[in-house]
Design a protein around this motif. Structure first.
Motif, PDB file in Angstrom:
ATOM      1  N   GLY A  68      -3.018  10.177  -9.319  1.00  0.00           N
ATOM      2  CA  GLY A  68      -3.230   9.107 -10.285  1.00  0.00           C
ATOM      3  C   GLY A  68      -3.227   7.719  -9.661  1.00  0.00           C
ATOM      4  O   GLY A  68      -3.414   6.722 -10.357  1.00  0.00           O
ATOM      5  N   GLN A  69      -3.013   7.640  -8.349  1.00  0.00           N
ATOM      6  CA  GLN A  69      -2.985   6.353  -7.646  1.00  0.00           C
ATOM      7  C   GLN A  69      -3.863   6.416  -6.390  1.00  0.00           C
ATOM      8  O   GLN A  69      -3.551   5.815  -5.380  1.00  0.00           O
ATOM      9  N   GLU A  70      -4.965   7.132  -6.480  1.00  0.00           N
ATOM     10  CA  GLU A  70      -5.811   7.370  -5.324  1.00  0.00           C
ATOM     11  C   GLU A  70      -6.694   6.181  -4.952  1.00  0.00           C
ATOM     12  O   GLU A  70      -7.307   6.166  -3.888  1.00  0.00           O
ATOM     13  N   THR A  71      -6.791   5.196  -5.812  1.00  0.00           N
ATOM     14  CA  THR A  71      -7.574   3.999  -5.525  1.00  0.00           C
ATOM     15  C   THR A  71      -6.626   2.821  -5.339  1.00  0.00           C
ATOM     16  O   THR A  71      -5.746   2.593  -6.171  1.00  0.00           O
ATOM     17  N   VAL A  72      -6.812   2.098  -4.247  1.00  0.00           N
ATOM     18  CA  VAL A  72      -5.971   0.937  -3.931  1.00  0.00           C
ATOM     19  C   VAL A  72      -6.853  -0.304  -4.032  1.00  0.00           C
ATOM     20  O   VAL A  72      -7.863  -0.403  -3.333  1.00  0.00           O
ATOM     21  N   LEU A  73      -6.462  -1.215  -4.899  1.00  0.00           N
ATOM     22  CA  LEU A  73      -7.239  -2.436  -5.103  1.00  0.00           C
ATOM     23  C   LEU A  73      -6.459  -3.655  -4.634  1.00  0.00           C
ATOM     24  O   LEU A  73      -5.249  -3.745  -4.842  1.00  0.00           O
TER      25      LEU A  73
ATOM     26  N   MET B  49       0.818  -1.222   0.000  1.00  0.00           N
ATOM     27  CA  MET B  49       0.000   0.000   0.000  1.00  0.00           C
ATOM     28  C   MET B  49       0.848   1.267   0.000  1.00  0.00           C
ATOM     29  O   MET B  49       0.438   2.287  -0.554  1.00  0.00           O
ATOM     30  N   TYR B  50       2.022   1.205   0.602  1.00  0.00           N
ATOM     31  CA  TYR B  50       2.859   2.407   0.679  1.00  0.00           C
ATOM     32  C   TYR B  50       3.365   2.838  -0.685  1.00  0.00           C
ATOM     33  O   TYR B  50       3.683   4.004  -0.891  1.00  0.00           O
ATOM     34  N   ARG B  51       3.450   1.922  -1.650  1.00  0.00           N
ATOM     35  CA  ARG B  51       3.985   2.270  -2.975  1.00  0.00           C
ATOM     36  C   ARG B  51       3.128   3.304  -3.692  1.00  0.00           C
ATOM     37  O   ARG B  51       3.610   4.017  -4.552  1.00  0.00           O
ATOM     38  N   CYS B  52       1.862   3.367  -3.363  1.00  0.00           N
ATOM     39  CA  CYS B  52       0.982   4.373  -3.974  1.00  0.00           C
ATOM     40  C   CYS B  52       0.739   5.521  -3.006  1.00  0.00           C
ATOM     41  O   CYS B  52      -0.229   6.274  -3.151  1.00  0.00           O
ATOM     42  N   GLY B  53       1.625   5.645  -2.016  1.00  0.00           N
ATOM     43  CA  GLY B  53       1.473   6.723  -1.040  1.00  0.00           C
ATOM     44  C   GLY B  53       0.232   6.552  -0.196  1.00  0.00           C
ATOM     45  O   GLY B  53      -0.411   7.528   0.179  1.00  0.00           O
ATOM     46  N   TRP B  54      -0.131   5.289   0.060  1.00  0.00           N
ATOM     47  CA  TRP B  54      -1.318   4.977   0.862  1.00  0.00           C
ATOM     48  C   TRP B  54      -2.584   5.525   0.186  1.00  0.00           C
ATOM     49  O   TRP B  54      -3.520   5.945   0.841  1.00  0.00           O
ATOM     50  N   GLY B  55      -2.567   5.556  -1.147  1.00  0.00           N
ATOM     51  CA  GLY B  55      -3.721   6.053  -1.891  1.00  0.00           C
ATOM     52  C   GLY B  55      -3.738   7.554  -2.048  1.00  0.00           C
ATOM     53  O   GLY B  55      -4.746   8.129  -2.437  1.00  0.00           O
ATOM     54  N   ALA B  56      -2.602   8.217  -1.780  1.00  0.00           N
ATOM     55  CA  ALA B  56      -2.564   9.676  -1.849  1.00  0.00           C
ATOM     56  C   ALA B  56      -1.796  10.208  -3.053  1.00  0.00           C
ATOM     57  O   ALA B  56      -1.904  11.389  -3.365  1.00  0.00           O
ATOM     58  N   LYS B  57      -1.027   9.377  -3.742  1.00  0.00           N
ATOM     59  CA  LYS B  57      -0.268   9.862  -4.898  1.00  0.00           C
ATOM     60  C   LYS B  57      -1.219  10.170  -6.047  1.00  0.00           C
ATOM     61  O   LYS B  57      -2.187   9.425  -6.290  1.00  0.00           O
TER      62      LYS B  57
END
Length: 142
Positions: free
Chosen positions: A12-17, A2-10
């Protein structure tokens, strides 16, 4: 992860599936994968490795696993990239479940930000080594 997408904060990466795939699909990808980097002990030469890499539908790299502070842990986890036939099979055959875990990622991150690591860790799914035949991964050790 999850941290790779900034915990959903980056951006273009706001959704974590969380994507669940079949064991057969994952092992097919491993059997057809090539290491993302050249290893003299595993490859005849760089030209042969480049040829394999060009034609492989999947790539493997080993990245350090990280704790909740993002500090490296003393072991690595397999990162598998899919392209071509592997990406098609992934989309058309291997996926058996998709779950939006964005709220969970944000909740874990909120605990990490305030130093509540025990609470953050308690929210994460249990991780365990994935059992796979040695012959499947022996050529993917880098």
């Amino acid at each position: 992860m999850m941290y790779r997408c900034g915990w959903g904060a980056k951006e273009g990466q706001e959704t974590v599936l969380a994507v669940e795939i079949t064991r057969e699909g994952f092992e097919w990808a491993l059997r057809h994968a090539c290491l993302s980097h050249y290893v003299p002990e595993l490859h005849a030469d760089q030209a042969e490795w480049k040829r394999q890499l060009k034609h492989a539908p999947a790539r493997v790299q080993w990245d350090p696993e990280r704790d909740l502070h993002l500090d490296p842990l003393p072991y690595r986890s397999l990162q598998l990239g899919l392209g071509g036939e592997a990406a098609e099979r992934y989309a058309d055959e291997w996926i058996v479940g998709i779950e939006d875990v964005t709220p969970l990622a944000k909740q874990v991150h909120a605990h990490v930000r305030v130093g509540e690591l025990t609470r953050a860790a308690a929210l994460l799914p249990a991780e365990r080594p994935y059992p796979v035949a040695e012959r499947t991964v022996s050529r993917l050790r880098g």
